[in-house]
Scaffold this motif. Structure first.
Motif, PDB file in Angstrom:
ATOM      1  N   ARG A  67      -6.322 -19.283  59.729  1.00 49.28           N
ATOM      2  CA  ARG A  67      -6.966 -18.295  60.605  1.00 49.28           C
ATOM      3  C   ARG A  67      -6.648 -16.858  60.195  1.00 49.28           C
ATOM      4  NH1 ARG A  67      -5.073 -16.408  65.278  1.00 49.28           N
ATOM      5  NH2 ARG A  67      -6.944 -17.076  66.342  1.00 49.28           N
TER       6      ARG A  67
ATOM      7  N   HIS B 233      -8.423 -16.041  57.060  1.00 50.12           N
ATOM      8  CA  HIS B 233      -9.836 -15.799  57.378  1.00 50.12           C
ATOM      9  C   HIS B 233     -10.020 -14.397  57.945  1.00 50.12           C
ATOM     10  CE1 HIS B 233     -13.386 -15.961  60.081  1.00 50.12           C
ATOM     11  NE2 HIS B 233     -13.914 -16.634  59.084  1.00 50.12           N
ATOM     12  N   ALA B 234      -9.153 -14.003  58.853  1.00 56.18           N
ATOM     13  CA  ALA B 234      -9.243 -12.650  59.424  1.00 56.18           C
ATOM     14  C   ALA B 234      -9.083 -11.588  58.330  1.00 56.18           C
ATOM     15  CB  ALA B 234      -8.169 -12.449  60.492  1.00 56.18           C
TER      16      ALA B 234
ATOM     17  N   HIS C 107     -14.690 -20.736  69.739  1.00 54.13           N
ATOM     18  CA  HIS C 107     -15.226 -19.453  70.201  1.00 54.13           C
ATOM     19  C   HIS C 107     -16.362 -18.974  69.297  1.00 54.13           C
ATOM     20  CE1 HIS C 107     -14.906 -15.028  71.105  1.00 54.13           C
ATOM     21  NE2 HIS C 107     -14.604 -15.482  72.307  1.00 54.13           N
ATOM     22  N   HIS C 108     -16.231 -19.198  68.003  1.00 58.11           N
ATOM     23  CA  HIS C 108     -17.254 -18.720  67.060  1.00 58.11           C
ATOM     24  C   HIS C 108     -18.117 -19.908  66.622  1.00 58.11           C
ATOM     25  CE1 HIS C 108     -18.588 -16.844  63.086  1.00 58.11           C
ATOM     26  NE2 HIS C 108     -18.948 -15.974  64.000  1.00 58.11           N
TER      27      HIS C 108
ATOM     28  N   PRO D 284     -20.873 -20.302  64.945  1.00 58.38           N
ATOM     29  CA  PRO D 284     -21.285 -20.452  63.544  1.00 58.38           C
ATOM     30  C   PRO D 284     -20.207 -21.117  62.688  1.00 58.38           C
ATOM     31  CG  PRO D 284     -21.869 -18.270  64.352  1.00 58.38           C
ATOM     32  CD  PRO D 284     -21.046 -18.924  65.431  1.00 58.38           C
TER      33      PRO D 284
ATOM     34  N   ILE E 115      -9.626 -19.512  71.479  1.00 62.01           N
ATOM     35  CA  ILE E 115      -9.042 -18.266  71.989  1.00 62.01           C
ATOM     36  C   ILE E 115      -8.632 -18.456  73.456  1.00 62.01           C
ATOM     37  CG2 ILE E 115      -9.402 -15.786  72.293  1.00 62.01           C
ATOM     38  CD1 ILE E 115      -9.768 -16.494  69.402  1.00 62.01           C
ATOM     39  N   PRO E 116      -7.403 -18.081  73.788  1.00 58.39           N
ATOM     40  CA  PRO E 116      -6.907 -18.284  75.150  1.00 58.39           C
ATOM     41  C   PRO E 116      -7.694 -17.525  76.225  1.00 58.39           C
ATOM     42  CG  PRO E 116      -5.074 -17.918  73.661  1.00 58.39           C
ATOM     43  CD  PRO E 116      -6.324 -17.613  72.886  1.00 58.39           C
ATOM     44  N   LEU E 117      -7.584 -18.054  77.421  1.00 60.84           N
ATOM     45  CA  LEU E 117      -8.204 -17.479  78.610  1.00 60.84           C
ATOM     46  C   LEU E 117      -7.121 -17.197  79.645  1.00 60.84           C
ATOM     47  CD1 LEU E 117     -11.034 -20.135  78.940  1.00 60.84           C
ATOM     48  CD2 LEU E 117     -11.374 -17.734  78.323  1.00 60.84           C
TER      49      LEU E 117
ATOM     50  N   THR F  45     -11.966 -12.433  75.938  1.00 60.96           N
ATOM     51  CA  THR F  45     -12.369 -13.662  75.240  1.00 60.96           C
ATOM     52  C   THR F  45     -13.822 -14.037  75.511  1.00 60.96           C
ATOM     53  OG1 THR F  45     -10.099 -14.482  75.291  1.00 60.96           O
ATOM     54  CG2 THR F  45     -11.830 -16.120  74.966  1.00 60.96           C
ATOM     55  N   ASP F  46     -14.182 -14.193  76.757  1.00 61.79           N
ATOM     56  CA  ASP F  46     -15.552 -14.587  77.075  1.00 61.79           C
ATOM     57  C   ASP F  46     -16.539 -13.418  77.007  1.00 61.79           C
ATOM     58  OD1 ASP F  46     -15.106 -17.277  77.268  1.00 61.79           O
ATOM     59  OD2 ASP F  46     -14.819 -17.294  79.439  1.00 61.79           O
TER      60      ASP F  46
ATOM     61  N   ARG G 283     -17.713 -12.730  73.503  1.00 64.51           N
ATOM     62  CA  ARG G 283     -18.181 -13.860  72.693  1.00 64.51           C
ATOM     63  C   ARG G 283     -19.592 -13.670  72.140  1.00 64.51           C
ATOM     64  NH1 ARG G 283     -18.277 -20.210  74.462  1.00 64.51           N
ATOM     65  NH2 ARG G 283     -17.997 -21.077  72.382  1.00 64.51           N
TER      66      ARG G 283
ATOM     67  N   LEU H  65     -19.341 -11.370  69.204  1.00 58.18           N
ATOM     68  CA  LEU H  65     -18.614 -11.902  68.051  1.00 58.18           C
ATOM     69  C   LEU H  65     -19.351 -13.070  67.404  1.00 58.18           C
ATOM     70  CD1 LEU H  65     -15.003 -11.471  69.428  1.00 58.18           C
ATOM     71  CD2 LEU H  65     -16.062 -10.228  67.530  1.00 58.18           C
ATOM     72  N   GLU H  66     -20.085 -13.823  68.177  1.00 62.78           N
ATOM     73  CA  GLU H  66     -20.885 -14.893  67.558  1.00 62.78           C
ATOM     74  C   GLU H  66     -21.941 -14.308  66.631  1.00 62.78           C
ATOM     75  OE1 GLU H  66     -20.423 -18.910  69.931  1.00 62.78           O
ATOM     76  OE2 GLU H  66     -22.283 -17.820  70.381  1.00 62.78           O
TER      77      GLU H  66
ATOM     78  N   GLY I 292     -19.243 -11.020  64.466  1.00 62.89           N
ATOM     79  CA  GLY I 292     -17.787 -11.076  64.277  1.00 62.89           C
ATOM     80  C   GLY I 292     -17.341 -11.242  62.837  1.00 62.89           C
ATOM     81  N   THR I 293     -18.230 -11.753  62.001  1.00 59.79           N
ATOM     82  CA  THR I 293     -17.861 -11.894  60.584  1.00 59.79           C
ATOM     83  C   THR I 293     -18.742 -10.999  59.709  1.00 59.79           C
ATOM     84  OG1 THR I 293     -19.348 -13.800  60.353  1.00 59.79           O
ATOM     85  CG2 THR I 293     -17.047 -14.276  60.885  1.00 59.79           C
TER      86      THR I 293
ATOM     87  N   LEU J  55      -7.871 -13.003  68.880  1.00 55.62           N
ATOM     88  CA  LEU J  55      -9.181 -12.594  68.345  1.00 55.62           C
ATOM     89  C   LEU J  55      -9.031 -11.915  66.986  1.00 55.62           C
ATOM     90  CD1 LEU J  55     -10.836 -11.214  71.635  1.00 55.62           C
ATOM     91  CD2 LEU J  55     -11.645 -13.195  70.307  1.00 55.62           C
TER      92      LEU J  55
ATOM     93  N   TYR K   4     -11.064 -13.178  63.617  1.00 54.46           N
ATOM     94  CA  TYR K   4     -12.276 -12.459  63.228  1.00 54.46           C
ATOM     95  C   TYR K   4     -11.965 -11.329  62.248  1.00 54.46           C
ATOM     96  CZ  TYR K   4     -14.882 -14.860  66.887  1.00 54.46           C
ATOM     97  OH  TYR K   4     -15.499 -15.820  67.648  1.00 54.46           O
TER      98      TYR K   4
END
Lengths: 452, 452, 452
Positions: A51, A54-55, A296-297, A299, A312-314, C319-320, C323, C326-327, C330-331, C354, C358
């Motif tokens: 992760r 990736h970031a 979360h992502h 794609p 990702i935490p909530l 987080t939410d 989203r 970021l979807e 985010g990349t 996050l 990301y």
């Protein structure tokens, strides 16, 4: 304080490892096939590692994720990407664990970098060829006494049976019942999952009553194969009984493909209460790992699947959602309920107060993102004053990275020794008590809490 | 740093105790009857102590809860259960307080354990027979200058009047107005409570206007008996005015037994605003202790009643809920509003910013589960940088455990000395300023904030 | 540990200041007119300073707020109020910054107090008359390499153009695009704001499509004037696409004055997504500063306007709400999304996870109430173990108090050196790595993250 910490740590550092929750594949130990290569062992399957790479701009594909067995050229390339980006792990526990694994297991003294990547790769690869680096040999070298795996309710647990039956393998590997997907009636694939559950149990799951009976049957199968706990991970820990007939009605609607997200959640909260009732009956420890937005992502999960680093935490909440469960079973002598959180604000606010009153409740050790030196210190600081040490679970490594197990347990032992030494230095505890507590946290806590 | 902390602590350790909020029964001091036995004095009534024993498997009944006066055999058995389980308190402030009480008040040098239980029991019991251990003697020995109790609005406050009138008792014991139940129209028993309120005030409470007048009358009665503050504890701190006539309408419906939970909450939020207005008029400091789910485990409260260790904190929120109150009264020269929280995340996020702007707002000292060394340090760390020291309340012990009062205040003094010393050591404060601040926190803060 | 920290700090203390986000008026540097007086320079416009004085009973009017240019008598009186109340700043960063400014910039050795107020005033006033204390001279003395201002989308950015064109001013001052008000269709003044936007852009903003085009045009204008980022501050960070046509429909309703708060928020969440898309296209870094209830005390903002010390933080959630953004982006290789919070509980729970996955996301440095020693330490402790150092933004001072810039950056450098030294002392990092990280945080992080 350092001297006290050192004395406490010396008393626990060589104690056997009890790992009551993790994700090592039991088949690894049954087959005892040598690990193939450094990337597959230490990088590709470990989302803690991938992760942050990736970031930092490395694609998951370039780390081997989702690509099956790697050629040596590919494995070397993956390994090099880790080493080139070694600096991004500064201050993280991944850095500490990998460094420790390289030094302690593979005798690597070099610091990973673009320059040293190939040499380190060669050294690890050379070791992996030796018998002493096969899974069972490492299991013994690591001093693992008990290792819990995580398993689907439909699993026949043949690997566990094979290990138990094998007189040449002295370790104890127990399964853990993990039924999440069978409780999520509004999720895709639920109907076929409960159908498989029915087949595995030999019980018709066309009704909610059938679902309950099939669950009970599969839990019995797990208990018979040595399981001591059932692990549950949902978005929230809500528990709420449905009125008579309502569970059957929603269940039928879900099988017919006609369930709303809200009804699915309501059914899940009823089912979770039912699972607690089963734990009172069959004695399986109930662990709750909640509060994460999985995948979360989209794609990324579409291409690479789940567990690829973007859960990702909530915000967490336990006091009200668990109340129906605790009013029914919170003082039941058979129930052990271990609560894990990724939202640190609930440690002092909710988890420690709950575990400080209910005999069934234990505060789970810091988990996932929180399984790191500073976070563990915050955890002890937040929890101890309300719940002491005895109402906490003992360490869990929760890992699929087999070689990281000793480093993770070692880190926990160092940190708890440090926290106890701090209490001694401030005259809040005598050293003999701290010593007893340190040993208890490593030895007795996990065994008692997880009934091992 | 230790040397600086020691110098600061030496300057405050012997200052008189000002206790602006607590739960000691004033009758204890009026009657001055010797305490009966160690269990009744130190274990049974103190839910800080019983809750962690309960979590460790000891039933509340076996700790004497709800059983009235204990025989010596019973008291000894309760005491032994505490001593046998002494280890579960490791790292908790209960351990520190009890240890301190045993050593400082009762000259007990032994560590509690199954073996030492009887000897310690005997020593305490022997002391309790002496005149020097009667409530008034201890009050004087503890150096208590002011002690606030917590009292029902219908209370005639005769004990307070008796103490004030008694020339042989030099201490100051003031009542605190605690009207929670009269604001909860949707709770069982509310109608009879407001009827009693009307009787006590000599004012008809059949209307909301009557309720307001009766409240004002009872507050005057409290002011006349020395009260300086009114304490409010509700699930949330919401304040919201109702439209004209709406309060009367809901009030009437509630008296007729026809009120919803939502309407009850709306009326309470209107009433709380009304209480703030009264505080501006009569000068009573307004304290808010919120964010707890009371009686979380109904089976326990059904048998043993409230305050038996299972009140569990909830997420806190102040910024928006208090806005209507603060827009009206936040700069009123008569209002002191002291905000307490069990949700630590609001310290830096909401309480310090509010107290750092509004002249009426003070951040209440860490309370209940947070009244412990690590939590107090986190509190100072979270609050000071935004609100300084002068916008905090000074320590409150909030206890019903009379003998724990000196230990609790002493702990606060040590911790604040340590925090100030840390600022001095980092060159963020000069030592003469730290000294002034340390004395201010013990002496002037509570007096000014609570108008004592 | 102190020795290591000192070595790390020595390596960064004199590095040039990169200030990627702040509120200094660019006109100050264009005109280079001497600062008028101590109160106007250090007290009146700085709500960090005035808020705690206000809480302590000094009215904003008595601090010169909203009173325009002060006479010398008035300025002296304001200054005296600060000095008399110096003690209320104990333990706050305001104390540290002012103390540092007095000593480092104005050679003041006296501690502020009622007694020393006039002497200090005189000394500062005397210095302000000298050329060496004019804005450009200080800019150079402070070692500022880049300074970002915050500007309205309609601004012509003439001051920035003038500075760029001026061969006698070697500094770099870049604008920041701050479009908040144009996204809040339910707020008063929105319609006239978007009309002005249309005029500035030369594009009709009578439709949502026109609004988008005008925004893009103004962003281009900012990019052409050196801007590298767009800053967004809304109550929440919600992003949610509207269905086709819905944005146009709400936009038209809002122009007609017929929009609900909910519809306005929905449009804003759609617009914020649109702004992220624009950032992918034009490369402006997107920064999000959210979670504040602005102008909490309406009576104060009615008289004194915004930014007068009563903006109070709210609970944060990322987080939410993020989203959908970021979807989609985010990349995206062009997007840098820097997330700031005033709710510390989200650092370890949401922001670090996050930013640890990301490539577009960075954890913004502690901001506003959290820009202080203890809070910065908590930030590093909360964020580093999940996201390392490389996924954080580097320090931002976010200040309108020009003279506080060096003190603020110096504080950040000291604290990060201390945190890194702590890792070295615990053998979690080698000193050469810590040194590289310390320099990176000061030098490369802000440049890379903010594309400077």
């Amino acid at each position: 304080m350092r001297a006290i910490a050192r004395r406490l740590y010396d008393a626990v550092r060589h104690l056997p490892i009890v790992s009551p929750h993790g994700h090592v594949a039991p088949r690894t130990l049954v087959d005892d096939v040598p690990f193939t290569d450094p990337a597959a062992l230490l990088v590709t399957p470990d989302h803690y590692v991938t992760r942050l790479l990736h970031a930092s701009g490395v694609s998951l594909a370039d780390l081997g994720v989702g690509r099956g067995v790697l050629t040596e050229v590919e494995s070397r390339a993956v390994w090099r990407r880790l080493c080139e980006n070694w600096h991004v792990f500064r201050g993280t526990p991944v850095r500490y664990w990998l460094e420790s694994e390289l030094a302690e297991i593979f005798d690597v003294g070099l610091r990973p970098s673009a320059e040293s990547a190939d040499a380190i790769y060669d050294q690890i690869a050379e070791r992996l060829d030796k018998d002493a680096y096969r899974p069972r040999a490492l299991f013994e070298r690591f001093g693992i006494e008990v290792l819990a795996t995580t398993d689907d309710p439909c699993d026949d647990l043949a690997p566990h049976a094979a290990l138990t039956a094998d007189p040449t393998f002295p370790g104890r590997v127990v399964p853990t019942f993990r039924p999440d997907r069978y409780l999520e009636a509004a999720q895709p694939g639920w109907a076929s999952a409960v159908a498989r559950l029915g087949e595995a149990a030999g019980i018709e799951t066309g009704t909610y009553a059938g679902w309950v009976a099939a669950m009970e049957a599969r839990r019995s199968h797990f208990v018979a194969h040595g399981a001591t706990s059932a692990d549950h991970s949902h978005e929230d820990v809500g528990t709420q009984p449905l009125e008579d007939g309502e569970a059957e009605r929603i269940y039928a609607a879900a099988l017919a493909g006609e369930v709303t997200a809200a009804a699915g959640a309501a059914l899940r909260r009823h089912m979770l209460l039912e699972m607690a009732r089963m734990s009172c009956d069959d004695g399986l420890v109930m662990t709750l790992h909640s509060g994460v937005r999985r995948n979360h992502h989209r794609p990324t999960s579409d291409v690479f699947g789940p567990d690829t680093g973007h859960d990702i935490p909530l915000r967490g909440e336990f006091t009200d959602p668990l109340r129906p469960l605790l009013e029914r079973f919170g003082t039941h002598p058979n129930l052990h309920l271990v609560l894990f959180t990724l939202d640190e604000s609930v440690f002092s606010r909710e988890l420690a107060p709950l575990a400080g009153f209910y005999p069934s409740v234990y505060v789970g050790a810091p988990w996932w993102f929180l399984d790191a030196p500073e976070a563990v210190r915050r955890f002890r600081s937040a929890v101890t004053e309300t719940a002491g040490f005895s109402r906490t679970s003992g360490f869990i490594d929760d890992t699929r990275a087999f070689c990281s197990i000793p480093a993770r347990h070692d880190m926990a032992r160092r940190l708890d020794s440090g926290y106890l030494a701090h209490l001694v230095a401030e005259h809040r505890l005598d050293e003999d008590e701290a010593l007893e507590a340190a040993v208890d946290l490593v030895s007795r806590r996990p065994r008692e809490v997880f009934k091992l």
